[in-house]
Design an enzyme around this catalytic site. Structure first.
Site, PDB file in Angstrom:
ATOM      1  N   ILE A   1       0.903  -1.069   0.023  1.00 51.06           N
ATOM      2  CA  ILE A   1       0.042   0.005   0.038  1.00 51.06           C
ATOM      3  C   ILE A   1       0.788   1.370   0.083  1.00 51.06           C
ATOM      4  CG2 ILE A   1      -1.715   1.347   1.433  1.00 51.06           C
ATOM      5  CD1 ILE A   1      -2.788  -1.315   2.133  1.00 51.06           C
TER       6      ILE A   1
ATOM      7  N   ASP B   1      11.812   3.446   5.633  1.00 42.87           N
ATOM      8  CA  ASP B   1      11.529   1.798   5.543  1.00 42.87           C
ATOM      9  C   ASP B   1      13.160   1.328   5.581  1.00 42.87           C
ATOM     10  OD1 ASP B   1      11.322  -0.753   4.985  1.00 42.87           O
ATOM     11  OD2 ASP B   1       9.432  -0.267   3.772  1.00 42.87           O
TER      12      ASP B   1
ATOM     13  N   ALA C   1      -3.040   1.855   8.801  1.00 41.59           N
ATOM     14  CA  ALA C   1      -2.186   0.792   8.714  1.00 41.59           C
ATOM     15  C   ALA C   1      -2.651   0.094  10.028  1.00 41.59           C
ATOM     16  CB  ALA C   1      -0.641   0.964   8.543  1.00 41.59           C
ATOM     17  N   ARG C   2      -1.971   0.122  10.923  1.00 41.06           N
ATOM     18  CA  ARG C   2      -2.201  -0.820  12.054  1.00 41.06           C
ATOM     19  C   ARG C   2      -2.090   0.102  13.503  1.00 41.06           C
ATOM     20  NH1 ARG C   2      -3.901  -3.795   9.099  1.00 41.06           N
ATOM     21  NH2 ARG C   2      -3.363  -6.206   8.592  1.00 41.06           N
TER      22      ARG C   2
ATOM     23  N   ASP D   1      -8.032   5.673  10.882  1.00 38.52           N
ATOM     24  CA  ASP D   1      -8.784   4.644  10.570  1.00 38.52           C
ATOM     25  C   ASP D   1      -8.643   3.484  11.439  1.00 38.52           C
ATOM     26  OD1 ASP D   1     -11.073   3.509   8.965  1.00 38.52           O
ATOM     27  OD2 ASP D   1      -9.486   2.289   8.180  1.00 38.52           O
TER      28      ASP D   1
ATOM     29  N   GLU E   1      -8.351  -1.165  19.721  1.00 36.08           N
ATOM     30  CA  GLU E   1      -9.292  -1.153  18.668  1.00 36.08           C
ATOM     31  C   GLU E   1     -10.443  -2.137  18.927  1.00 36.08           C
ATOM     32  OE1 GLU E   1      -8.608  -0.242  14.183  1.00 36.08           O
ATOM     33  OE2 GLU E   1      -9.024  -2.473  14.200  1.00 36.08           O
TER      34      GLU E   1
ATOM     35  N   HIS F   1     -12.250   1.468  11.241  1.00 36.59           N
ATOM     36  CA  HIS F   1     -11.411   0.587  10.399  1.00 36.59           C
ATOM     37  C   HIS F   1     -11.835   0.274   9.220  1.00 36.59           C
ATOM     38  CE1 HIS F   1      -7.967  -2.850  10.738  1.00 36.59           C
ATOM     39  NE2 HIS F   1      -8.367  -2.488   9.690  1.00 36.59           N
TER      40      HIS F   1
ATOM     41  N   GLY G   1     -10.143  -0.463   4.073  1.00 34.81           N
ATOM     42  CA  GLY G   1     -10.268  -1.753   3.221  1.00 34.81           C
ATOM     43  C   GLY G   1     -11.456  -2.103   2.639  1.00 34.81           C
TER      44      GLY G   1
END
Length: 334
Positions: A165, A184, A244-245, A268, A273, A292, A295
């Site tokens: 992504i 990264d 993402a997370r 999101d 969560e 969330h 997706g």
């Protein structure tokens, strides 16, 4: 293909989502390629029937809530050759033991990626306009005709994680003319340049970017990657976006940082969560939280099934799989 010549297949996922992932047209198409040993999806391998049917299975089509493919399950499926996942990450049900037996693994993560990218770009665009806070102010009777801190031209975008992504997000913003920085540890400067981005360390990215959008996996070493110290590095007026997370961000530290009004956030995903009712983040006018939903959702879910069915067709035809997952990727998957 005559039914007798079709490899035996089984669907293993939650029965509540199976009809959305594999609606009748896709189920029919799947049945043209494999001989399904059971009409409905399997939610557990612990009943008396599943081991008998697993003994035949060569292709397993998995999805959300697929039971883990343990050594016991794999022993019961000696003919299994492929696990095709009609969803994103395979980490919940596929482990090293699957790859050790030479079983091919594929994921429909690519099908899930584009809606997340669309959602992320929309969040960045709207947040850059300060649309969320201004909408709340408008509802409270404050009409802002002009905002000094709004607008997206000239913004430097920081992408944390050159994931499936993350790379697509970079491409979108580069195409839109933004300067993009990427952090990264598994990316080198040449690859980053090929994406049109500048590779930098995470601290430097936080210091230099107007927007920081997160696309790293959930790993022990990425927990609270964005903590109080790194939030303090963000320039005044910066925007943090997380699709993402949730564990990538220290929620309590973020609430304190946003409470000052110095930075904004669009989330999101959260940690925990869902966030408990009354959490400070919900009350902040410069924080926008969604449950969330970046997706695939609703009508989009069939994308996962369509991708998986196409992968099964490719596998049976002896063609390369587009969503192939390698054993060495497991440790880095979201």
């Amino acid at each position: 293909m005559p039914q007798a010549a079709r490899p035996a297949g089984m669907i293993a996922m939650s029965r509540s989502v199976a009809p959305a992932v594999l609606p009748p047209d896709l189920l029919f198409r799947l049945g043209e390629t494999v001989r399904l040993v059971q009409d409905e999806a399997v939610e557990s391998f612990d009943d008396d029937v599943s081991p008998v049917r697993l003994a035949e299975v060569e292709i397993l089509v998995t999805g959300w809530s697929c039971p883990p493919l343990t050594e016991r399950v794999l022993d019961a499926a000696p003919r299994l050759r492929a696990v095709v996942h009609a969803a994103g990450s395979v980490k919940a049900h596929v482990g090293p033991e699957v790859f050790a037996r030479g079983i091919v693994v594929s994921s429909a993560a690519d099908a899930n990626a584009e809606p997340v990218v669309d959602f992320t770009v929309a969040l960045v665009t709207l947040a850059g306009k300060r649309a969320f806070g201004m909408a709340r102010g408008y509802a409270a009777g404050r009409y802002a005709e002009f905002g000094q801190r709004t607008g997206n031209d000239g913004r430097v975008i920081g992408v944390v994680g050159a994931s499936r992504i993350g790379r697509r997000v970079i491409a979108r913003f580069v195409a839109a003319g933004h300067r993009v920085l990427v952090a990264d540890p598994h990316l080198d400067p040449v690859d980053a340049a090929g994406l049109g981005a500048e590779l930098t360390e995470l601290d430097e990215l936080c210091r230099r970017c107007d927007v920081v959008t997160l696309h790293a996996p959930q790993l022990p070493e990425t927990r609270h990657l964005i903590d109080e110290r790194r939030l303090a590095l963000l320039p005044d007026g910066a925007i943090l976006v997380n699709t993402a997370r949730g564990s990538l961000v220290d929620s309590e530290a973020l609430a304190r940082a946003c409470a000052t009004g110095r930075i904004d956030a669009c989330l999101d995903v959260t940690d925990p969560e869902p966030l408990p009712a009354g959490h400070p983040l919900f009350a902040l006018p410069n924080v926008w939280i969604t449950p969330h939903l970046a997706g695939v959702q609703g009508s989009e879910v069939r994308r996962l099934g369509a991708y998986a069915v196409a992968e099964v067709e490719r596998f049976v035809a002896g063609e390369p799989l587009l969503g192939a997952v390698r054993a060495e990727q497991l440790a880095l998957l979201a």
